[in-house]
Design a protein around this motif. Structure first.
Motif, PDB file in Angstrom:
ATOM      1  N   UNK A   1      -1.292 -14.690  -8.071  1.00 37.66           N
ATOM      2  CA  UNK A   1      -1.686 -14.124  -6.781  1.00 37.66           C
ATOM      3  C   UNK A   1      -0.641 -13.106  -6.326  1.00 37.66           C
ATOM      4  N   UNK A   2      -1.098 -11.902  -6.007  1.00 35.08           N
ATOM      5  CA  UNK A   2      -0.234 -10.823  -5.532  1.00 35.08           C
ATOM      6  C   UNK A   2      -0.764 -10.329  -4.197  1.00 35.08           C
ATOM      7  N   UNK A   3       0.137 -10.080  -3.265  1.00 34.51           N
ATOM      8  CA  UNK A   3      -0.218  -9.595  -1.931  1.00 34.51           C
ATOM      9  C   UNK A   3      -0.832  -8.202  -2.026  1.00 34.51           C
ATOM     10  N   UNK A   4      -2.018  -8.021  -1.453  1.00 30.86           N
ATOM     11  CA  UNK A   4      -2.721  -6.736  -1.532  1.00 30.86           C
ATOM     12  C   UNK A   4      -2.016  -5.634  -0.752  1.00 30.86           C
ATOM     13  N   UNK A   5      -1.093  -5.991   0.141  1.00 36.44           N
ATOM     14  CA  UNK A   5      -0.348  -4.943   0.841  1.00 36.44           C
ATOM     15  C   UNK A   5       0.499  -4.127  -0.125  1.00 36.44           C
ATOM     16  N   UNK A   6       0.718  -4.652  -1.348  1.00 38.24           N
ATOM     17  CA  UNK A   6       1.415  -3.879  -2.376  1.00 38.24           C
ATOM     18  C   UNK A   6       0.627  -2.628  -2.745  1.00 38.24           C
ATOM     19  N   UNK A   7      -0.682  -2.683  -2.548  1.00 39.61           N
ATOM     20  CA  UNK A   7      -1.531  -1.565  -2.945  1.00 39.61           C
ATOM     21  C   UNK A   7      -1.158  -0.288  -2.201  1.00 39.61           C
ATOM     22  N   UNK A   8      -0.675  -0.419  -0.996  1.00 39.00           N
ATOM     23  CA  UNK A   8      -0.364   0.755  -0.182  1.00 39.00           C
ATOM     24  C   UNK A   8       0.881   1.477  -0.657  1.00 39.00           C
TER      25      UNK A   8
ATOM     26  N   UNK B   1     -10.640   1.394   1.929  1.00 34.49           N
ATOM     27  CA  UNK B   1     -10.653   2.672   1.219  1.00 34.49           C
ATOM     28  C   UNK B   1      -9.358   2.875   0.434  1.00 34.49           C
ATOM     29  N   UNK B   2      -8.230   2.496   1.032  1.00 33.50           N
ATOM     30  CA  UNK B   2      -6.943   2.644   0.333  1.00 33.50           C
ATOM     31  C   UNK B   2      -6.880   1.748  -0.889  1.00 33.50           C
ATOM     32  N   UNK B   3      -7.374   0.524  -0.742  1.00 31.69           N
ATOM     33  CA  UNK B   3      -7.346  -0.405  -1.869  1.00 31.69           C
ATOM     34  C   UNK B   3      -8.270   0.065  -2.988  1.00 31.69           C
TER      35      UNK B   3
ATOM     36  N   UNK C   1      -9.485   1.965  -8.398  1.00 34.86           N
ATOM     37  CA  UNK C   1     -10.363   2.832  -9.183  1.00 34.86           C
ATOM     38  C   UNK C   1      -9.602   3.797 -10.084  1.00 34.86           C
ATOM     39  N   UNK C   2      -8.271   3.794  -9.965  1.00 29.93           N
ATOM     40  CA  UNK C   2      -7.470   4.627 -10.855  1.00 29.93           C
ATOM     41  C   UNK C   2      -7.660   4.168 -12.299  1.00 29.93           C
ATOM     42  N   UNK C   3      -7.736   5.121 -13.208  1.00 28.79           N
ATOM     43  CA  UNK C   3      -7.982   4.794 -14.605  1.00 28.79           C
ATOM     44  C   UNK C   3      -6.742   4.286 -15.318  1.00 28.79           C
ATOM     45  N   UNK C   4      -5.566   4.566 -14.793  1.00 29.34           N
ATOM     46  CA  UNK C   4      -4.342   4.139 -15.458  1.00 29.34           C
ATOM     47  C   UNK C   4      -3.214   4.055 -14.452  1.00 29.34           C
ATOM     48  N   UNK C   5      -2.157   3.335 -14.836  1.00 29.64           N
ATOM     49  CA  UNK C   5      -0.971   3.241 -13.983  1.00 29.64           C
ATOM     50  C   UNK C   5      -0.276   4.592 -13.876  1.00 29.64           C
ATOM     51  N   UNK C   6      -0.301   5.354 -14.966  1.00 31.09           N
ATOM     52  CA  UNK C   6       0.325   6.679 -14.939  1.00 31.09           C
ATOM     53  C   UNK C   6      -0.397   7.602 -13.974  1.00 31.09           C
ATOM     54  N   UNK C   7      -1.716   7.522 -13.948  1.00 34.34           N
ATOM     55  CA  UNK C   7      -2.482   8.323 -12.998  1.00 34.34           C
ATOM     56  C   UNK C   7      -2.167   7.895 -11.570  1.00 34.34           C
ATOM     57  N   UNK C   8      -2.023   6.579 -11.368  1.00 33.70           N
ATOM     58  CA  UNK C   8      -1.681   6.062 -10.046  1.00 33.70           C
ATOM     59  C   UNK C   8      -0.362   6.650  -9.564  1.00 33.70           C
ATOM     60  N   UNK C   9       0.631   6.669 -10.441  1.00 35.72           N
ATOM     61  CA  UNK C   9       1.937   7.201 -10.044  1.00 35.72           C
ATOM     62  C   UNK C   9       1.890   8.704  -9.820  1.00 35.72           C
ATOM     63  N   UNK C  10       1.165   9.421 -10.686  1.00 32.78           N
ATOM     64  CA  UNK C  10       1.071  10.874 -10.545  1.00 32.78           C
ATOM     65  C   UNK C  10       0.416  11.266  -9.232  1.00 32.78           C
ATOM     66  N   UNK C  11      -0.620  10.520  -8.838  1.00 33.13           N
ATOM     67  CA  UNK C  11      -1.379  10.880  -7.639  1.00 33.13           C
ATOM     68  C   UNK C  11      -0.712  10.363  -6.378  1.00 33.13           C
TER      69      UNK C  11
END
Length: 319
Positions: A149-156, A192-194, A199-209
């Motif tokens: 279990x991971x806190x969803x506030x990490x998503x932000x 919407x933020x979550x 919906x990001x295709x990869x962790x690298x895309x997540x970091x880039x964006x």
């Protein structure tokens, strides 16, 4: 032994493990007549103070962090590790309690174990591994699943989300069980933020964006908006020193960015980390999480088909 399936609910402290256990226990009783199940929940956290679920058995009856802190004058973390090591030396206590809930050969018991929140127990201290090994010896080898279990506030925060992904991956590798990652507290995060992150295709895309967005929003914002901006500017004669300091800072940031990109690439290359959002106010969300965990452990495949006249009697040990 071995006629029950076991969810081991793990994760960092404060991530919502006990709430997850409570919601799943209530949801099991609220399911339709054909699917209703009594979910038992046991507490394996010696530092727990209170919980809302009905407790099947409690490790604090054997040993508690408060008692260890009083008697041995250890800190909270050391006391927790001591308690878990003490449990390892007294596994007959756990075996006896499991036997009390696992003595009917005609039904499959569904048990959730609420585990401690000290992340070291799942990453590099082998305590939980030894407990799992003992459970395997008792016949639960193919009937256990780890729910991290991971806190969803990490998503932000992209950095926190990548960190949480690494924790989940580390726990999965260490525990060597079927593994499901759950994002808790989704009712506290903007949907919407979550969704944007998931919906990001990869962790690298997540970091880039999102990582770039964060860096641009953080960098220079305090200084540029400060009424003391002019006072904070260095004298002209110190410009050389400032340029040197700026160069070092930029070089350090480039190295950190390369490290982050390498970590993201590692997560992408193996594609082993994914998260299922859990909104405790949404029955569909709860059902989806439980169905995913059931699928991971293949729960229900060997159950007898029950008729539609199955009534409200869940007093017995139904699945």
């Amino acid at each position: 032994m071995g006629h029950c399936v076991i969810q081991l609910v793990t994760g960092p402290a404060g991530s919502g493990k006990s709430t997850y256990c409570h919601i799943m226990q209530e949801h099991g009783l609220a399911m339709g007549p054909k699917h209703r199940r009594r979910i038992h929940v046991a507490n394996l956290d010696p530092a727990a103070e209170h919980f809302r679920y009905d407790v099947a058995f409690d490790v604090r009856d054997l040993i508690s962090v408060d008692d260890v802190m009083d008697e041995l004058q250890l800190g909270p973390n050391g006391s927790l590790v001591y308690c878990m090591e003490y449990l390892l030396q007294n596994m007959d206590w756990l075996e006896e309690n499991l036997d009390n809930y696992d003595d009917d050969e005609c039904v499959i018991l569904y048990l959730i174990i609420d585990c401690p929140g000290q992340i070291e127990l799942y990453t590099h201290i082998p305590v939980m591994n030894k407990i799992i090994d003992q459970l395997r010896m008792w016949g639960y080898n193919h009937k256990m699943v780890s729910v991290f279990v991971v806190d969803a506030t990490f998503v932000t925060d992209p950095a926190k989300f990548i960190s949480g992904s690494l924790l989940a991956l580390s726990a999965m590798i260490s525990m060597q069980l079927p593994h499901v990652n759950v994002l808790s507290k989704c009712d506290l995060v903007e949907e919407a933020s979550m969704d944007r992150v998931l919906e990001m295709e990869s962790a690298l895309q997540l970091w880039d964006v999102l990582g770039g967005d964060r860096a641009s929003s953080d960098g220079g914002s305090i200084l540029s908006s400060s009424p003391f901006r002019n006072q904070l500017q260095p004298p002209i004669e110190n410009s050389t020193k400032q340029n040197s300091s700026t160069a070092r800072r930029n070089n350090r940031e480039r190295r950190w960015n390369r490290l982050t990109e390498a970590i993201c690439s590692l997560l992408d290359d193996y594609s082993m980390v994914g998260f299922i959002p859990l909104n405790i106010n949404d029955e569909d969300s709860i059902s989806h999480v439980l169905a995913t965990v059931d699928h991971a452990i293949q729960y229900g495949e060997d159950l007898e088909v029950r008729g539609a006249d199955y009534d409200d009697d869940v007093g017995g040990e139904v699945e």
